[in-house]
Design a protein around this motif. Structure first.
Motif, PDB file in Angstrom:
ATOM      1  N   ARG A 186      10.600   5.704  -0.417  1.00 24.95           N
ATOM      2  CA  ARG A 186      11.789   6.515  -0.900  1.00 24.95           C
ATOM      3  C   ARG A 186      13.109   6.362  -0.426  1.00 24.95           C
ATOM      4  NH1 ARG A 186       7.063   9.644  -0.922  1.00 24.95           N
ATOM      5  NH2 ARG A 186       6.537  10.738  -3.170  1.00 24.95           N
ATOM      6  N   PHE A 195      10.873   5.275  -5.759  1.00 29.67           N
ATOM      7  CA  PHE A 195       9.433   5.715  -5.560  1.00 29.67           C
ATOM      8  C   PHE A 195       8.753   5.587  -6.855  1.00 29.67           C
ATOM      9  CE2 PHE A 195       5.580   8.588  -5.037  1.00 29.67           C
ATOM     10  CZ  PHE A 195       4.989   7.724  -3.893  1.00 29.67           C
ATOM     11  N   ALA A 196       9.224   6.283  -7.815  1.00 27.86           N
ATOM     12  CA  ALA A 196       8.695   6.149  -9.203  1.00 27.86           C
ATOM     13  C   ALA A 196       8.078   4.699  -9.818  1.00 27.86           C
ATOM     14  CB  ALA A 196       9.435   6.927 -10.374  1.00 27.86           C
ATOM     15  N   TYR A 212      11.292   1.255  -1.421  1.00 22.73           N
ATOM     16  CA  TYR A 212      10.850   2.188  -2.613  1.00 22.73           C
ATOM     17  C   TYR A 212       9.671   2.657  -2.094  1.00 22.73           C
ATOM     18  CZ  TYR A 212      13.781  -0.723  -5.801  1.00 22.73           C
ATOM     19  OH  TYR A 212      14.813  -1.280  -6.275  1.00 22.73           O
ATOM     20  N   SER A 213       8.685   2.275  -1.126  1.00 24.43           N
ATOM     21  CA  SER A 213       7.476   2.988  -1.081  1.00 24.43           C
ATOM     22  C   SER A 213       7.944   3.889  -0.159  1.00 24.43           C
ATOM     23  CB  SER A 213       6.341   1.995  -0.494  1.00 24.43           C
ATOM     24  OG  SER A 213       6.852   1.763   1.043  1.00 24.43           O
ATOM     25  N   GLU A 245       5.426   3.269  -7.880  1.00 22.92           N
ATOM     26  CA  GLU A 245       4.093   3.603  -8.346  1.00 22.92           C
ATOM     27  C   GLU A 245       3.737   2.867  -9.433  1.00 22.92           C
ATOM     28  OE1 GLU A 245       2.714   7.837  -6.746  1.00 22.92           O
ATOM     29  OE2 GLU A 245       4.353   7.920  -8.236  1.00 22.92           O
ATOM     30  N   GLN A 246       4.907   2.637 -10.333  1.00 22.60           N
ATOM     31  CA  GLN A 246       4.457   2.169 -11.845  1.00 22.60           C
ATOM     32  C   GLN A 246       4.328   0.595 -11.554  1.00 22.60           C
ATOM     33  OE1 GLN A 246       7.473   3.030 -14.870  1.00 22.60           O
ATOM     34  NE2 GLN A 246       7.244   1.014 -15.759  1.00 22.60           N
ATOM     35  N   ASP A 256      -2.310  -0.277  -5.754  1.00 20.74           N
ATOM     36  CA  ASP A 256      -3.199   0.427  -6.799  1.00 20.74           C
ATOM     37  C   ASP A 256      -2.842   0.030  -8.319  1.00 20.74           C
ATOM     38  OD1 ASP A 256      -4.349   1.872  -4.725  1.00 20.74           O
ATOM     39  OD2 ASP A 256      -3.120   3.851  -5.129  1.00 20.74           O
ATOM     40  N   THR A 257      -1.707  -0.603  -8.506  1.00 21.20           N
ATOM     41  CA  THR A 257      -1.129  -1.030  -9.818  1.00 21.20           C
ATOM     42  C   THR A 257      -1.354  -2.737  -9.860  1.00 21.20           C
ATOM     43  OG1 THR A 257       0.390   0.711 -10.126  1.00 21.20           O
ATOM     44  CG2 THR A 257       0.816  -1.212 -11.267  1.00 21.20           C
ATOM     45  N   SER A 296       2.806  -0.782  -6.213  1.00 19.87           N
ATOM     46  CA  SER A 296       1.728  -0.280  -5.597  1.00 19.87           C
ATOM     47  C   SER A 296       0.541  -1.210  -5.515  1.00 19.87           C
ATOM     48  CB  SER A 296       1.476   1.276  -6.035  1.00 19.87           C
ATOM     49  OG  SER A 296       0.192   1.607  -5.324  1.00 19.87           O
ATOM     50  N   ARG A 351       0.940  -1.239   0.049  1.00 19.40           N
ATOM     51  CA  ARG A 351       0.023   0.036  -0.058  1.00 19.40           C
ATOM     52  C   ARG A 351       0.994   1.206  -0.002  1.00 19.40           C
ATOM     53  NH1 ARG A 351      -5.280  -0.737   1.133  1.00 19.40           N
ATOM     54  NH2 ARG A 351      -5.963  -2.563   1.715  1.00 19.40           N
ATOM     55  N   PRO A 352       0.386   2.251  -0.625  1.00 19.73           N
ATOM     56  CA  PRO A 352       1.258   3.580  -0.384  1.00 19.73           C
ATOM     57  C   PRO A 352       1.378   4.066   0.830  1.00 19.73           C
ATOM     58  CG  PRO A 352      -0.307   3.675  -2.242  1.00 19.73           C
ATOM     59  CD  PRO A 352      -0.614   2.457  -1.549  1.00 19.73           C
TER      60      PRO A 352
END
Length: 270
Positions: A187, A242-243, A184-185, A246-247, A252-253, A250, A77-78
């Motif tokens: 950073r 982090f990028a 990564y989440s 997200e890609q 969400d992805t 996450s 999760r973010p």
């Protein structure tokens, strides 16, 4: 959705005509024992679908089963807002069970070399296991008492990650490597050995982290020290990590990819 080979066999045995079986495989093939490998070769091809964590696993299980697996990595999760509780001393963090596979003895020795003339830096290890006593003895042997901290189990891995500057992994192998994604989440850049599977795909050298020659303590110390002495590099790699998170990683992805895999086997079954 069975997650271990023995459950795959059970699901195949008890499934009804309109049941769909979607395997979620968490290990690369060679990480399984010989009897389990035999079971996989015999039964996995009978399922409606197979999900794996990495592209390398997808290629391997396709060769073994003749089926095209779904590549669905684990997700995180973010990171929400967390309370920073740093003592002001920069820290390297490691998380995982205290097991020989994790090779924390190599990490301790590398940190002692890298931080020899960087007295403010600390290493915080979170985890429990059978290596506790041996690693505690090593801390004393390296004269790192007060600088290498064995913190036990934590229920707030992401918060602890946010309170660190660098994430360190020293395993002999990682099937995937959730710690990388957690870093990564938050950073944070990572340092790892350049081993197969997880780190090979997830850690991009000089972009999201640094990779050392496999099990070379001196090279690991060099890579670790490089990040310890460069705030600019840590910031750059943290943003890149982090990028990538997200890609690719996450929830969400990853969530929609899981839903697509379920929908695909459902459509095939009906």
């Amino acid at each position: 959705i069975p997650t271990i080979p023995s459950l795959v066999r059970a699901c195949l045995w008890f499934s009804r005509k309109r049941s769909a079986i979607l395997i979620q495989e968490h290990k690369f093939f060679e990480a399984h024992s010989a009897p389990i490998q035999t079971m996989i070769r015999k039964h996995y091809r009978k399922a409606d679908g197979i999900m794996v964590l990495t592209q390398a696993d997808a290629r391997e299980y396709k060769t073994i089963t003749g089926r095209e697996p779904f590549h669905v990595p684990n997700g995180v999760r973010p990171l929400q807002a967390v309370s920073l509780s740093r003592s002001g001393r920069p820290r390297v963090i490691a998380l995982g069970r205290l097991d020989p596979q994790k090779q924390y003895d190599l990490l301790f020795r590398a940190f002692a070399k890298a931080a020899e003339d960087l007295p403010d830096w600390e290493l915080h290890l979170f985890g429990e296991g059978g290596e506790q006593e041996r690693l505690s003895d090593l801390v004393r042997e390296l004269s790192m008492t007060g600088r290498i901290h064995m913190r036990g189990k934590t229920s707030n891995a992401l918060e602890e990650m946010a309170n660190a500057e660098i994430c360190a992994v020293s395993s002999t192998f990682e099937g995937f490597g959730m710690t990388f994604i957690e870093a990564y989440s938050a950073r944070k850049p990572v340092v790892t050995f350049d081993i197969e599977r997880g780190p090979k795909e997830i850690v991009i050298h000089d972009v999201t982290g640094l990779k050392a020659l496999p099990f070379d303590v001196n090279d690991y110390a060099v890579q670790l020290r490089t990040l310890m002495t460069s705030p600019e590099m840590r910031e750059r790699m943290g943003k890149a990590g982090f990028a990538l998170f997200e890609q690719e990683f996450s929830t969400d992805t990853v969530g929609p990819r899981l839903e697509n895999a379920i929908a695909a086997v459902h459509a095939t079954d009906t």
